[in-house]
Enzyme design. Structure first.
Site, PDB file in Angstrom:
ATOM      1  N   LYS A  14      78.643  25.670  -8.553  1.00 24.48           N
ATOM      2  CA  LYS A  14      78.788  26.710  -9.571  1.00 24.48           C
ATOM      3  C   LYS A  14      79.785  27.788  -9.140  1.00 24.48           C
ATOM      4  O   LYS A  14      80.357  28.478  -9.981  1.00 24.48           O
ATOM      5  CB  LYS A  14      77.433  27.293  -9.930  1.00 24.48           C
ATOM      6  CG  LYS A  14      76.529  26.203 -10.509  1.00 24.48           C
ATOM      7  CD  LYS A  14      75.533  26.641 -11.488  1.00 24.48           C
ATOM      8  CE  LYS A  14      74.836  25.463 -12.146  1.00 24.48           C
ATOM      9  NZ  LYS A  14      74.435  24.332 -11.266  1.00 24.48           N
TER      10      LYS A  14
HETATM   11  C1  LIG Z   1      74.232  22.998 -11.708  1.00 28.12           C
HETATM   12  C2  LIG Z   1      74.218  21.892 -10.724  1.00 28.12           C
HETATM   13  C3  LIG Z   1      74.324  20.537 -11.110  1.00 28.12           C
HETATM   14  C4  LIG Z   1      74.405  20.112 -12.556  1.00 28.12           C
HETATM   15  O1  LIG Z   1      75.617  20.444 -13.164  1.00 28.12           O
HETATM   16  P1  LIG Z   1      75.723  20.481 -14.749  1.00 28.12           P
HETATM   17  O2  LIG Z   1      77.056  21.030 -15.045  1.00 28.12           O
HETATM   18  O3  LIG Z   1      74.615  21.405 -15.201  1.00 28.12           O
HETATM   19  O4  LIG Z   1      75.517  19.096 -15.245  1.00 28.12           O
HETATM   20  C5  LIG Z   1      74.339  19.567 -10.113  1.00 28.12           C
HETATM   21  N1  LIG Z   1      74.221  19.896  -8.807  1.00 28.12           N
HETATM   22  C6  LIG Z   1      74.101  21.172  -8.408  1.00 28.12           C
HETATM   23  C7  LIG Z   1      73.957  21.458  -6.957  1.00 28.12           C
HETATM   24  C8  LIG Z   1      74.104  22.222  -9.340  1.00 28.12           C
HETATM   25  O5  LIG Z   1      73.985  23.490  -8.914  1.00 28.12           O
END
Ligand SMILES: *Cc1c(COP(=O)(O)O)cnc(C)c1O
Length: 505
Positions: free
Chosen positions: A121
């Site tokens: 993120k």
């Molecule tokens: C948010 C997240 C995901 C999922 O990503 P999306 O865009 O919501 O599909 C996968 N792995 C981690 C570590 C995340 O923080």
């Protein structure tokens, strides 16, 4: 100043997935977050990647970011966008490559966890604040932007790390005082930055989320804020300002493989993405539509396998038990960003898209048409059970000397299933979404369940650095010693007054 190149760029506007309302500029879409009709903003057209792949192969991450993002955010000037990029992808990342690739037994892991909170993120949340403040200036917004977030642990921290000390913004994060892990809480309450505020609430995540939504819709409060020179905004994952930066690293991954001679120019690759809200994989889909040579988009789910069932049957059905897994950021039953794919599959029919989304919220499910299902051929979906996830961690460690976090392990496990079913030998990139250090307990348990049982969080981190040889990331090292800077705890019903108090109104 005259921006020569900019004039050649095709204008991309953003329209709603749920109505024929007039489209808005990219900067307005970023400021608004969600369309007034409840729909998500989608580009009026996916711009073409009109730069040679061999040229991209010579570029830095920041340069690739500019090439990709300038095509989507066409109302940002070259100067504005380059400044956003420079402020985002800097020493907050622990490698100049920003998103390096590791080859393990012929598979390529695209490491998206080198930012401030060691999870993917950061890739978008490190630039969103800059895009937002630039968008505010462009649209003559004089108010200071107040980001309001309810978090179940990870997003709040990543958003704070992005917004900390960004001029013209404040960020207030609410978390359930007894509903996050000890490490997650420590990460949040030690957050630096004069414009960051962390508040624990005596209630659960839903209470926090509901109260935040209420504040966003409270017109009286909006007036009070405006009078004092503030306005609310949101950093959630449906914002165009989070989606577009995620397209960048797929292009960069391709460019890296090309530069390193792992693929020929134009050769297709597969991409595997551990998926929750469908944001990350949607960005890969956009990259493919831009013209990046991607063959299959492999969508990996954990035991909350709504998406796997959807790809298999054409029915999206959230009416099921919610499972808590070792990959918590994928514990999601409503993948909000899927709405953008649905809209695209309808042939951009907002009425049909709205019907399906309304049926999802009313009845808990919807079914797409046969014709729409044909459009899903770009995707392959599968899932991993908890046991399979743990097996993927140990197999990759004992077979390749590389330690996966549980989210990435779900993707690795699903890729093995895909290989067994298809024997497809296409070069494959796995989006690696978190550092194993963020989930040391699950990871060490998968590597040797008896040996590491009963150890404390930091003992597990020590053990992980020993077995993996990967140095402990700064983000983990810091929270061990960092002082607690936030200790406010309130009742959920007092959240609006807490916001007023923080803003001094
Ligand atoms: C948010 C997240 C995901 C999922 O990503 P999306 O865009 O919501 O599909 C996968 N792995 C981690 C570590 C995340 O923080």
């Amino acid at each position: 100043m005259i921006m020569g190149r900019k004039e050649e760029v095709m204008e991309v506007l953003y329209k709603s997935t749920r109505s024929e309302n007039a489209p808005v500029t990219a900067s307005m879409a970023i400021l608004k977050g969600l369309s007034e009709d409840g729909g998500l903003f989608v580009p009026t057209q996916i711009p073409k990647l009109d730069v040679k792949l061999s040229d991209l192969a010579q570029m830095s991450y920041q340069e690739v970011a500019y090439e990709v993002m300038s095509r989507f955010l066409s109302d940002f000037t070259e100067e504005e966008l380059k400044s956003c990029i420079a402020n985002a992808y800097d020493a907050k990342f622990d490698t100049e490559k920003i998103a390096p690739i590791k080859e393990v037994n012929g598979v390529y892991y695209l490491e998206l966890f080198h930012g401030a909170t060691i999870a993917f993120k950061d890739m978008a949340l490190s630039i969103l604040p800059h895009l937002m403040t630039t968008a505010a200036k462009k649209n003559q917004v004089k108010n200071e932007i107040v980001i309001l977030t309810a978090t179940s642990g990870d997003t709040g921290k990543a958003a704070m790390a992005g917004f900390a000390d960004v001029p013209g913004t404040k960020i207030i994060v609410f978390y359930p005082k007894h509903g996050v892990s000890a490490i997650q809480e420590k990460q949040m309450v030690t957050q630096k930055g004069d414009n960051t505020y962390v508040v624990g609430i005596t209630g659960n995540f839903d209470d926090a989320q509901t109260a935040v939504k209420k504040m966003f819709n409270d017109r009286q409060m909006a007036k009070e804020l405006d009078a004092a020179g503030f306005q609310f905004s949101s950093a959630n994952s449906i914002n165009v300002g989070r989606l577009v930066p995620q397209v960048v690293y797929y292009v960069y991954a391709y460019a890296t493989l090309l530069r390193d001679g792992k693929i020929q120019e134009g050769q297709k690759i597969n991409v595997v993405v551990p998926t929750g809200n469908f944001g990350n994989i949607l960005a890969a889909y956009y990259a493919k539509q831009m013209g990046l040579p991607i063959q299959k988009l492999i969508c990996a789910s954990n035991e909350n396998k709504v998406l796997f069932d959807f790809f298999r049957t054409g029915t999206y059905d959230r009416r099921r038990e919610f499972k808590l897994t070792s990959s918590p950021s994928m514990d999601i039953l409503i993948s909000s960003n899927l709405e953008r794919l649905i809209y695209s599959l309808t042939g951009e029919d907002p009425k049909l898209c709205r019907q399906m989304m309304e049926s999802l919220s009313k009845d808990g499910c919807y079914t797409i048409t046969e014709e729409m299902r044909e459009g899903l051929s770009d995707f392959y979906g599968n899932f991993c059970s908890e046991g399979e996830t743990s097996e993927a961690i140990s197999a990759t460690f004992y077979g390749g000397g590389y330690v996966l976090d549980p989210h990435t392990a779900v993707a690795a496990g699903v890729y093995q299933k895909y290989l067994r079913q298809t024997e497809d030998s296409t070069v494959t990139v796995i989006a690696s979404t978190a550092s194993p250090y963020k989930f040391a307990r699950s990871v060490m348990g998968a590597i040797d369940s008896t040996r590491y049982e009963g150890l404390g969080d930091f003992q597990l981190i020590e053990a992980l650095t020993k077995v993996s040889g990967v140095p402990i990331p700064k983000a983990v090292e810091e929270i061990r010693t960092a002082p607690v800077l936030h200790d406010r705890v309130v009742d959920a019903c007092d959240m609006p007054d807490t916001v007023r108090e923080i803003l001094g109104i």
